[in-house]
Motif scaffolding. Structure first.
Motif, PDB file in Angstrom:
ATOM      1  N   LEU A  95       0.826  -1.220   0.000  1.00  0.00           N
ATOM      2  CA  LEU A  95       0.000   0.000   0.000  1.00  0.00           C
ATOM      3  C   LEU A  95       0.852   1.258   0.000  1.00  0.00           C
ATOM      4  O   LEU A  95       0.375   2.344  -0.334  1.00  0.00           O
ATOM      5  N   LEU A  96       2.114   1.104   0.411  1.00  0.00           N
ATOM      6  CA  LEU A  96       3.032   2.249   0.383  1.00  0.00           C
ATOM      7  C   LEU A  96       3.751   2.335  -0.960  1.00  0.00           C
ATOM      8  O   LEU A  96       4.542   3.246  -1.195  1.00  0.00           O
ATOM      9  N   GLY A  97       3.482   1.370  -1.832  1.00  0.00           N
ATOM     10  CA  GLY A  97       4.107   1.405  -3.150  1.00  0.00           C
ATOM     11  C   GLY A  97       5.570   0.999  -3.128  1.00  0.00           C
ATOM     12  O   GLY A  97       6.315   1.315  -4.031  1.00  0.00           O
ATOM     13  N   GLN A  98       5.991   0.288  -2.077  1.00  0.00           N
ATOM     14  CA  GLN A  98       7.404  -0.120  -2.024  1.00  0.00           C
ATOM     15  C   GLN A  98       7.648  -1.363  -2.867  1.00  0.00           C
ATOM     16  O   GLN A  98       8.752  -1.572  -3.357  1.00  0.00           O
ATOM     17  N   ILE A  99       6.637  -2.203  -2.995  1.00  0.00           N
ATOM     18  CA  ILE A  99       6.774  -3.386  -3.850  1.00  0.00           C
ATOM     19  C   ILE A  99       5.518  -3.542  -4.693  1.00  0.00           C
ATOM     20  O   ILE A  99       4.484  -2.963  -4.388  1.00  0.00           O
ATOM     21  N   VAL A 100       5.651  -4.341  -5.743  1.00  0.00           N
ATOM     22  CA  VAL A 100       4.522  -4.552  -6.644  1.00  0.00           C
ATOM     23  C   VAL A 100       3.979  -5.962  -6.406  1.00  0.00           C
ATOM     24  O   VAL A 100       4.735  -6.863  -6.007  1.00  0.00           O
ATOM     25  N   ASN A 101       2.701  -6.137  -6.572  1.00  0.00           N
ATOM     26  CA  ASN A 101       2.039  -7.392  -6.219  1.00  0.00           C
ATOM     27  C   ASN A 101       2.202  -8.446  -7.320  1.00  0.00           C
ATOM     28  O   ASN A 101       1.234  -8.806  -7.992  1.00  0.00           O
ATOM     29  N   THR A 102       3.422  -8.956  -7.463  1.00  0.00           N
ATOM     30  CA  THR A 102       3.660  -9.982  -8.482  1.00  0.00           C
ATOM     31  C   THR A 102       3.018 -11.308  -8.082  1.00  0.00           C
ATOM     32  O   THR A 102       2.726 -12.138  -8.942  1.00  0.00           O
ATOM     33  N   ASN A 103       2.802 -11.521  -6.778  1.00  0.00           N
ATOM     34  CA  ASN A 103       2.153 -12.759  -6.338  1.00  0.00           C
ATOM     35  C   ASN A 103       0.771 -12.915  -6.963  1.00  0.00           C
ATOM     36  O   ASN A 103       0.383 -14.013  -7.345  1.00  0.00           O
ATOM     37  N   ALA A 104       0.022 -11.811  -7.045  1.00  0.00           N
ATOM     38  CA  ALA A 104      -1.326 -11.880  -7.605  1.00  0.00           C
ATOM     39  C   ALA A 104      -1.263 -12.310  -9.067  1.00  0.00           C
ATOM     40  O   ALA A 104      -2.078 -13.094  -9.541  1.00  0.00           O
ATOM     41  N   ARG A 105      -0.282 -11.797  -9.785  1.00  0.00           N
ATOM     42  CA  ARG A 105      -0.135 -12.178 -11.180  1.00  0.00           C
ATOM     43  C   ARG A 105       0.169 -13.676 -11.314  1.00  0.00           C
ATOM     44  O   ARG A 105      -0.449 -14.397 -12.083  1.00  0.00           O
ATOM     45  N   PHE A 106       1.149 -14.116 -10.521  1.00  0.00           N
ATOM     46  CA  PHE A 106       1.574 -15.514 -10.573  1.00  0.00           C
ATOM     47  C   PHE A 106       0.393 -16.453 -10.276  1.00  0.00           C
ATOM     48  O   PHE A 106       0.109 -17.381 -11.029  1.00  0.00           O
ATOM     49  N   LEU A 107      -0.294 -16.191  -9.165  1.00  0.00           N
ATOM     50  CA  LEU A 107      -1.398 -17.069  -8.770  1.00  0.00           C
ATOM     51  C   LEU A 107      -2.543 -17.003  -9.782  1.00  0.00           C
ATOM     52  O   LEU A 107      -3.147 -18.023 -10.114  1.00  0.00           O
ATOM     53  N   SER A 108      -2.842 -15.791 -10.260  1.00  0.00           N
ATOM     54  CA  SER A 108      -3.947 -15.643 -11.213  1.00  0.00           C
ATOM     55  C   SER A 108      -3.690 -16.440 -12.468  1.00  0.00           C
ATOM     56  O   SER A 108      -4.592 -17.071 -13.017  1.00  0.00           O
ATOM     57  N   SER A 109      -2.455 -16.405 -12.936  1.00  0.00           N
ATOM     58  CA  SER A 109      -2.182 -17.097 -14.186  1.00  0.00           C
ATOM     59  C   SER A 109      -2.295 -18.613 -13.980  1.00  0.00           C
ATOM     60  O   SER A 109      -2.821 -19.325 -14.834  1.00  0.00           O
ATOM     61  N   HIS A 110      -1.864 -19.109 -12.815  1.00  0.00           N
ATOM     62  CA  HIS A 110      -2.035 -20.550 -12.544  1.00  0.00           C
ATOM     63  C   HIS A 110      -3.500 -20.915 -12.401  1.00  0.00           C
ATOM     64  O   HIS A 110      -3.941 -21.944 -12.906  1.00  0.00           O
ATOM     65  N   LEU A 111      -4.261 -20.088 -11.688  1.00  0.00           N
ATOM     66  CA  LEU A 111      -5.672 -20.408 -11.495  1.00  0.00           C
ATOM     67  C   LEU A 111      -6.444 -20.347 -12.810  1.00  0.00           C
ATOM     68  O   LEU A 111      -7.349 -21.149 -13.048  1.00  0.00           O
ATOM     69  N   ALA A 112      -6.066 -19.394 -13.654  1.00  0.00           N
ATOM     70  CA  ALA A 112      -6.713 -19.313 -14.969  1.00  0.00           C
ATOM     71  C   ALA A 112      -6.478 -20.610 -15.744  1.00  0.00           C
ATOM     72  O   ALA A 112      -7.389 -21.167 -16.357  1.00  0.00           O
ATOM     73  N   ASP A 113      -5.232 -21.107 -15.674  1.00  0.00           N
ATOM     74  CA  ASP A 113      -4.927 -22.372 -16.349  1.00  0.00           C
ATOM     75  C   ASP A 113      -5.761 -23.525 -15.808  1.00  0.00           C
ATOM     76  O   ASP A 113      -6.064 -24.473 -16.528  1.00  0.00           O
ATOM     77  N   MET A 114      -6.067 -23.463 -14.509  1.00  0.00           N
ATOM     78  CA  MET A 114      -6.829 -24.539 -13.894  1.00  0.00           C
ATOM     79  C   MET A 114      -8.327 -24.360 -14.141  1.00  0.00           C
ATOM     80  O   MET A 114      -9.134 -25.175 -13.689  1.00  0.00           O
ATOM     81  N   GLY A 115      -8.684 -23.266 -14.804  1.00  0.00           N
ATOM     82  CA  GLY A 115     -10.087 -23.037 -15.116  1.00  0.00           C
ATOM     83  C   GLY A 115     -10.881 -22.497 -13.941  1.00  0.00           C
ATOM     84  O   GLY A 115     -12.100 -22.564 -13.931  1.00  0.00           O
ATOM     85  N   ILE A 116     -10.173 -21.974 -12.926  1.00  0.00           N
ATOM     86  CA  ILE A 116     -10.869 -21.410 -11.764  1.00  0.00           C
ATOM     87  C   ILE A 116     -11.112 -19.927 -12.027  1.00  0.00           C
ATOM     88  O   ILE A 116     -10.196 -19.200 -12.402  1.00  0.00           O
ATOM     89  N   ASN A 117     -12.335 -19.481 -11.850  1.00  0.00           N
ATOM     90  CA  ASN A 117     -12.659 -18.080 -12.086  1.00  0.00           C
ATOM     91  C   ASN A 117     -12.125 -17.201 -10.964  1.00  0.00           C
ATOM     92  O   ASN A 117     -12.289 -17.514  -9.790  1.00  0.00           O
ATOM     93  N   MET A 118     -11.512 -16.098 -11.347  1.00  0.00           N
ATOM     94  CA  MET A 118     -10.976 -15.161 -10.357  1.00  0.00           C
ATOM     95  C   MET A 118     -11.610 -13.820 -10.665  1.00  0.00           C
ATOM     96  O   MET A 118     -11.448 -13.298 -11.768  1.00  0.00           O
TER      97      MET A 118
END
Lengths: 411, 411
Positions: B13-36
């Motif tokens: 929230l302070l903008g010190q890091i970027v949320n790459t975890n959300a990208r990583f997990l989203s792309s795996h879940l998309a592959d698994m056919g889970i709606n996010m």
């Protein structure tokens, strides 16, 4: 003032892109002293976007949207917000002119969709898009301020900095000036630095001190709030002085700089030319130095001496050194640095030889690295590094240590 | 199945890091056919985290948390979730043993805080952390599944791939197998490729075709769902065949590869050695080739010939060429490629000379680039590029075009 970012875009939820906009905006808002408690990401879906807006309105009074201002039917941020706050979308003639001009210049014809991009919220202040079609906008409804920004970072970032941020400061009547300064350290670990200044961090209120570690570097961000900029700057200076009394020897620069930029600056200032002999780094030092515009007056050139053959034939490392000491040795680093400087006729020669991994080399584990630095024909000095991490991390840190030692020697 | 990610950490929230975890997990879940449908970011604050959990529970039945599993008092994800779902935290002996071993090995002493990291949700399946202290966990409460993962990507990503993903697939009894294949293209623009396969994209249901452009490359992700893996694979192959009939000449590889990796593979296969002469790229080609482990048998070395002096003295570009054609010329690229190959005694010589910008050079605008390729003593072929973008983009694309042309010539 409580702010919240709503990023709109299914590509974020599919993991195709990362939400760098949230980071960019958060860091600016933090500097402005605006509290940010939530980020939300929602797809290109009107109902779910609406639910995200309703949730945000229960907890924030500055709601910043990114994305969904494009020309396609998937882009529905401004339509959804307009309907929700009960405002009309009206044509912005300036934005339309800009769009038409763009199409005229490129010889293409604008479609009805492109004209849609020139629609803005009735009564909003329009934010000019210097790098794309979609204008941004900022407006107030009830007690809340809404800001709509385009999704592509190359459009959003300059729009925010040039137009949105100044307006926001005015609109919010921010009386305190918030000023930040980042101190950049190398050669000291985060925990060691924190231990040195533990009491300062514990006692912090204004200015605040925020440490952050990445890629072998540690930064401290000092942020002060005061009605007078001069006072805020003085408060930062006092805190900085206390920090540097304890860890000043590891400081290499301020704010948005890097070891390589500091090195380029110093070389330019002292009018020194440099050449590099790179084994394990494979050209990374030179690639980064030449990323700094204007580096051509400093870096004459260099040799990537990945194989022993090149070390011997082009850079004249003696056969004896290669047979006796090996290529992972101080002797090899010394000859590489001295000889690349002679070959390229430069003031400085720098060399990198060692083990990037994953395999051992000549019995040395990954992370064993020698950096040689020869200045003005003097015998080269050699530094031995024992680095942790994978192949990429070892190569990156090797280059940083090279900059660090060279800066140290030249100062 | 509706999934949602809650990332916990004030540094986001302070903008010190970027949320790459959300990208990583989203792309795996998309592959698994889970709606996010949503991502949320919330700070290290129990009350606000609780409100985010309550909102998520109204709209999702798989809630994935990242972050807040560390040893400090700021880390409160597992405590907050436990209290909310009314479960106890219990000591996991395996996790504790692993933590104590780590401290013993490093000669340091574990504190009470570190022991806290071994606490897990009663009844949860524990996910081993092979790269850090904090174990992850997955458990069910009511109709919902909760997954807690550590924040640092280097811990979270391997934990998800190795332990969480297989469990999730089992737990969700995903009957359809979801299989993806990524086709990677170079030398064709995104809009041109989309035009070629417009009807295929419009007609898509299963398999789906998702285009994505980045850094001068375009990828198409084909995803098929079927109870039988074999059928899903066959469905993908059929779609792939149709795509390649129209755009096959631009395909360079599949899935997680890059032009440079494909080049390294081909050089290894054909047992060819290479040397590079790099002017505007300043070592970038060699740096990237040596990033591939095992490249030492392919890349003998090279010269960064940033200055005309090095082009002339080390790489023997003729004075006449430099005076008449300039360094930004086909003749210069040709001599550089041929001569670096001779100097380093390699099968292949590749050269890059041109204008990275921002300023013009010898009357040529930024983006004017010549790539020379000499193979086995034959006269070098030269390709002229006219690239758009800033200094960094031009340099990156130059290297990619170098790989692309060399791959083409060698095939």
């Amino acid at each position: 003032m409580k702010a919240e970012i709503i990023a709109v875009g299914s590509e974020l939820l599919l993991g195709q892109i990362v939400n760098t906009n949230a980071r960019f905006l958060s860091s600016h808002l933090a500097d402005m002293g605006i509290n940010m408690y939530f980020h939300t990401v929602v797809g290109d879906n009107a109902a779910r976007l609406l639910s995200a807006i309703e949730i945000a309105e229960t907890r924030s009074n500055l709601i910043i949207f990114t994305g969904g201002l494009g020309p396609t039917k998937d882009d529905l941020t401004k339509e959804t917000v307009a309907e929700h706050v009960n405002k009309k979308l009206v044509l912005d003639q300036d934005a339309l002119n800009y769009i038409m001009e763009y199409f005229n210049r490129s010889g293409r014809t604008a479609t009805e969709n492109n004209r849609k991009q020139a629609l803005v919220m009735e009564g909003a202040t329009v934010l000019k898009n210097d790098h794309g079609m979609a204008p941004g906008m900022i407006f107030t409804s009830g007690e809340r301020t809404y800001m709509l920004l385009p999704g592509p970072p190359k459009e959003m970032e300059p729009m925010f900095t040039a137009y949105a941020k100044p307006l926001l400061m005015e609109k919010l009547q921010l009386q305190d000036r918030i000023i930040s300064k980042v101190l950049r350290f190398f050669g000291i670990g985060e925990s060691q630095l924190e231990t040195e200044i533990d009491d300062l961090i514990d006692a912090q209120t204004n200015p605040t001190i925020a440490p952050l570690a990445s890629d072998g570097e540690v930064t401290l961000r000092i942020t002060a709030k005061h009605q007078s900029s001069e006072t805020a700057i003085r408060m930062i200076e006092e805190t900085e002085k206390k920090i540097l009394e304890r860890a000043g020897e590891y400081l290499y620069g301020y704010d948005d700089t890097s070891l390589m930029e500091e090195l380029a600056k110093l070389l330019k200032e002292k009018q020194l030319t440099i050449a590099a002999a790179e084994s394990l780094t494979g050209g990374m030092f030179q690639k980064e130095l030449t990323a700094v515009p204007g580096a051509s007056s400093l870096l004459i050139g260099g040799v990537v001496c990945y194989s022993p053959q090149v070390k011997r034939e082009i850079l004249h490392v003696s056969q004896e050194t290669i047979d006796t000491d090996g290529v992972v040795s101080a002797a090899c680093a010394q000859q590489l640095a001295e000889n690349v400087s002679k070959l390229m006729k430069t003031d400085i020669g720098i060399s990198f030889t060692g083990v990037a991994g994953p395999e051992d080399l000549e019995g040395h584990p990954a992370g064993t690295v020698y950096v040689g630095i020869a200045i003005k024909g003097e015998p080269a000095k050699v530094e031995l590094l024992n680095l942790a991490g994978n192949r990429t991390a070892i190569r990156k840190r090797t280059v940083k240590y090279g900059c660090y030692y060279l800066l140290k020697y030249l100062k």
